[in-house]
Design a protein around this motif. Structure first.
Motif, PDB file in Angstrom:
ATOM      1  N   TYR A 152       8.050  -4.067   6.164  1.00 26.48           N
ATOM      2  CA  TYR A 152       9.588  -3.915   5.813  1.00 26.48           C
ATOM      3  C   TYR A 152       9.970  -3.592   4.411  1.00 26.48           C
ATOM      4  CZ  TYR A 152      14.444  -5.808   5.507  1.00 26.48           C
ATOM      5  OH  TYR A 152      15.714  -6.226   5.457  1.00 26.48           O
ATOM      6  N   VAL A 153       9.196  -3.577   3.478  1.00 28.77           N
ATOM      7  CA  VAL A 153       9.393  -3.118   2.160  1.00 28.77           C
ATOM      8  C   VAL A 153       9.159  -1.735   1.982  1.00 28.77           C
ATOM      9  CG1 VAL A 153       9.027  -3.315  -0.329  1.00 28.77           C
ATOM     10  CG2 VAL A 153       9.494  -5.466   1.020  1.00 28.77           C
ATOM     11  N   ALA A 154       7.870  -1.496   2.694  1.00 26.68           N
ATOM     12  CA  ALA A 154       7.355  -0.163   2.654  1.00 26.68           C
ATOM     13  C   ALA A 154       8.098   0.804   2.996  1.00 26.68           C
ATOM     14  CB  ALA A 154       5.909   0.019   3.003  1.00 26.68           C
ATOM     15  N   GLU A 155       8.980   0.361   4.184  1.00 28.00           N
ATOM     16  CA  GLU A 155       9.739   1.439   4.804  1.00 28.00           C
ATOM     17  C   GLU A 155      11.169   1.809   3.916  1.00 28.00           C
ATOM     18  OE1 GLU A 155      10.307   2.911   7.641  1.00 28.00           O
ATOM     19  OE2 GLU A 155       8.748   1.918   8.887  1.00 28.00           O
ATOM     20  N   ARG A 156      11.222   1.285   2.998  1.00 28.04           N
ATOM     21  CA  ARG A 156      12.569   1.126   2.009  1.00 28.04           C
ATOM     22  C   ARG A 156      12.014   1.752   0.425  1.00 28.04           C
ATOM     23  NH1 ARG A 156      13.864  -1.931   6.102  1.00 28.04           N
ATOM     24  NH2 ARG A 156      15.735  -2.058   6.883  1.00 28.04           N
ATOM     25  N   LEU A 157      10.867   1.281  -0.009  1.00 27.64           N
ATOM     26  CA  LEU A 157      10.500   1.475  -1.603  1.00 27.64           C
ATOM     27  C   LEU A 157       9.133   2.141  -1.402  1.00 27.64           C
ATOM     28  CD1 LEU A 157      11.747  -1.816  -2.809  1.00 27.64           C
ATOM     29  CD2 LEU A 157      13.000   0.259  -2.708  1.00 27.64           C
ATOM     30  N   PRO A 158       8.781   2.879  -2.422  1.00 20.58           N
ATOM     31  CA  PRO A 158       7.405   3.683  -2.445  1.00 20.58           C
ATOM     32  C   PRO A 158       6.455   2.821  -3.337  1.00 20.58           C
ATOM     33  CG  PRO A 158       8.973   4.288  -4.207  1.00 20.58           C
ATOM     34  CD  PRO A 158       9.699   3.446  -3.489  1.00 20.58           C
ATOM     35  N   VAL A 159       6.296   1.645  -2.352  1.00 21.13           N
ATOM     36  CA  VAL A 159       5.380   0.750  -3.098  1.00 21.13           C
ATOM     37  C   VAL A 159       3.869   0.593  -2.017  1.00 21.13           C
ATOM     38  CG1 VAL A 159       4.692  -1.953  -3.465  1.00 21.13           C
ATOM     39  CG2 VAL A 159       7.331  -0.680  -3.966  1.00 21.13           C
ATOM     40  N   PRO A 160       2.802   0.557  -2.638  1.00 20.07           N
ATOM     41  CA  PRO A 160       1.620   0.703  -1.773  1.00 20.07           C
ATOM     42  C   PRO A 160       1.324  -0.744  -0.838  1.00 20.07           C
ATOM     43  CG  PRO A 160       1.098   1.397  -4.048  1.00 20.07           C
ATOM     44  CD  PRO A 160       2.365   0.840  -4.043  1.00 20.07           C
ATOM     45  N   ILE A 161       1.280  -0.490   0.461  1.00 26.11           N
ATOM     46  CA  ILE A 161       1.207  -1.561   1.401  1.00 26.11           C
ATOM     47  C   ILE A 161       0.171  -2.697   1.016  1.00 26.11           C
ATOM     48  CG2 ILE A 161      -0.317  -0.852   3.013  1.00 26.11           C
ATOM     49  CD1 ILE A 161       2.123  -2.014   5.060  1.00 26.11           C
ATOM     50  N   GLY A 162      -0.955  -2.358   0.200  1.00 24.62           N
ATOM     51  CA  GLY A 162      -1.983  -3.145   0.034  1.00 24.62           C
ATOM     52  C   GLY A 162      -1.416  -4.046  -1.288  1.00 24.62           C
ATOM     53  N   TRP A 163      -0.565  -3.602  -2.176  1.00 19.91           N
ATOM     54  CA  TRP A 163      -0.211  -4.313  -3.040  1.00 19.91           C
ATOM     55  C   TRP A 163       0.647  -5.599  -2.450  1.00 19.91           C
ATOM     56  CZ3 TRP A 163       2.182  -0.657  -7.540  1.00 19.91           C
ATOM     57  CH2 TRP A 163       0.929   0.065  -8.136  1.00 19.91           C
ATOM     58  N   LEU A 164       1.455  -5.091  -1.501  1.00 19.71           N
ATOM     59  CA  LEU A 164       2.580  -6.059  -0.577  1.00 19.71           C
ATOM     60  C   LEU A 164       1.820  -7.107  -0.185  1.00 19.71           C
ATOM     61  CD1 LEU A 164       5.111  -3.273   0.502  1.00 19.71           C
ATOM     62  CD2 LEU A 164       5.396  -4.855  -1.474  1.00 19.71           C
ATOM     63  N   TYR A 165       0.481  -6.768   0.413  1.00 21.25           N
ATOM     64  CA  TYR A 165      -0.245  -7.732   1.187  1.00 21.25           C
ATOM     65  C   TYR A 165      -0.628  -8.616   0.158  1.00 21.25           C
ATOM     66  CZ  TYR A 165       0.437  -6.700   6.003  1.00 21.25           C
ATOM     67  OH  TYR A 165       0.778  -6.681   7.254  1.00 21.25           O
ATOM     68  N   GLY A 166      -1.071  -8.126  -1.059  1.00 20.61           N
ATOM     69  CA  GLY A 166      -1.325  -9.122  -2.163  1.00 20.61           C
ATOM     70  C   GLY A 166      -0.374 -10.048  -2.579  1.00 20.61           C
TER      71      GLY A 166
END
Length: 378
Positions: A135-149
């Motif tokens: 959901y966040v990765a669709e909107r912001l340039p944040v690596p998905i690995g960081w988001l799962y962290g």
């Protein structure tokens, strides 16, 4: 069916023989960043669960964004982000004197509640309603690995992280999440039920292919709207992408958001309910459509594969969404309704409360083990 609401909290390790035997009179505080005026599955699930909890004798208090100043979420202004301090939120939780604490979302309120609970040694449970990293990765340039962290950081310190389906539990377990427990969903079969079908509903030619929900990028609506299908397409709902999609697809009917009887009547006029999302963790709208006697077409992903068994006659799952739509069209309205009737909010709420109770029991067990180790090495 895997993850059906009739299976009580898997893995609720047994500090108690009957998790729900004595919850009458218990006080439960739920902290959630998702609340009205949002219209989504998270809000509906919490509201309905609260009504069922009252029947069990549980007193529920809610801490929601309506109690704070807020600012619009960047890229999605319909969602408000609460502005408060750890001390203020902590005072609110403490004032409720909860026996149990459940943190429903990973937003600002959820993070503050998690941190307060850890600081004060209070057990808590969490739930994973939305594929937050995607959901966040669709909107912001944040690596998905960081988001799962971040997701692991948020959920793994709780005593139970509730997920809606068995397939999602397996998926998140592989990503390092722990204490994953099933909390299924139910459906109001009195509100959503088959009704007489109009010859030209919405003034449109049949067959009617319909989708219902938030009109936003993560719902993957173009995958449905681009399809070459007979009859007409209807989108019920509102959201940040509605204006753009309505302009891009002038042949599609966008009705706006509907509630209650208006929504139930709309569902019942569909010939096929199309669920194009690949990122939802369950899909409450699938149950609403099935209860209305409408077969479902969807991708074979988490949510649809857990709700619609192969060969049920209530829908079709296919990586070719057009093929799924056409395969669902002749399927049985009676089979769709019968499948919906296997989902009960009463059973789902028993699952929920069993998980909440088990989270507190795990906290106590960990404390006893830590004390025993301390004595051993003292």
């Amino acid at each position: 069916m895997t993850g059906n609401a009739n299976n009580l909290a898997d893995g609720a390790e047994g500090d108690m023989e009957s998790p729900l035997a004595d919850v009458s009179g218990a006080r439960l505080t739920i902290v959630t960043d998702a609340w009205h005026p949002q219209v989504n599955g998270v809000v509906r699930s919490i509201e309905t669960t609260n009504r069922e909890l009252e029947k069990l004798g549980v007193t529920v208090s809610l801490i929601t964004p309506q109690r704070f100043r807020s600012v619009p979420m960047p890229t999605y202004p319909e969602i408000r982000l609460s502005l408060t301090t750890p001390r203020k939120l902590g005072r609110m939780i403490a004032a409720e004197r909860p026996d149990y604490l459940h943190i429903a979302t990973e937003g600002p309120l959820g993070i503050l509640a998690r941190n307060w609970a850890l600081k004060h040694g209070m057990a808590f449970s969490t739930s994973y309603h939305t594929r937050f990293p995607e959901y966040v990765a669709e909107r912001l340039p944040v690596p998905i690995g960081w988001l799962y962290g971040f997701i692991r950081w948020f959920h793994n310190r709780g005593g139970a992280c509730m997920v809606a389906t068995e397939s999602l539990r397996r998926e998140l377990s592989e990503k390092g999440l722990r204490n994953l427990q099933i909390w299924s969903r139910g459906i109001d079969t009195a509100l959503f039920h088959p009704r007489p079908r109009e010859e030209t509903p919405f003034g449109l030619a049949r067959p009617i292919f319909m989708t219902v929900g938030r009109v936003a990028v993560e719902k993957n609506l173009p995958a449905f709207l681009d399809l070459d299908l007979p009859g007409s397409k209807v989108v019920v709902g509102d959201g940040p992408a509605r204006e753009e999609l309505a302009a891009r697809y002038p042949g599609v009917t966008f009705t706006g958001v509907k509630f209650g009887e208006d929504l139930a009547r709309a569902y019942a006029q569909a010939d096929v309910f199309v669920f194009p999302s690949r990122t939802d963790t369950f899909g409450n709208t699938i149950l609403e459509a099935l209860a209305s006697g409408v077969p479902v077409a969807a991708y074979p992903v988490t949510g649809p594969v857990d709700i619609i068994p192969q060969g049920s006659g209530a829908g079709a799952l296919d990586e070719d969404l057009r093929a799924a739509c056409l395969a669902a069209l002749p399927q049985s309205r009676e089979a769709a309704r019968a499948l919906a009737e296997t989902f009960s909010w009463a059973s789902a709420t028993q699952q929920f409360m069993a998980n909440v109770v088990a989270a507190k029991a795990r906290k106590k067990r960990r404390q006893r083990l830590a004390e025993a180790r301390g004595r051993q090495f003292s």
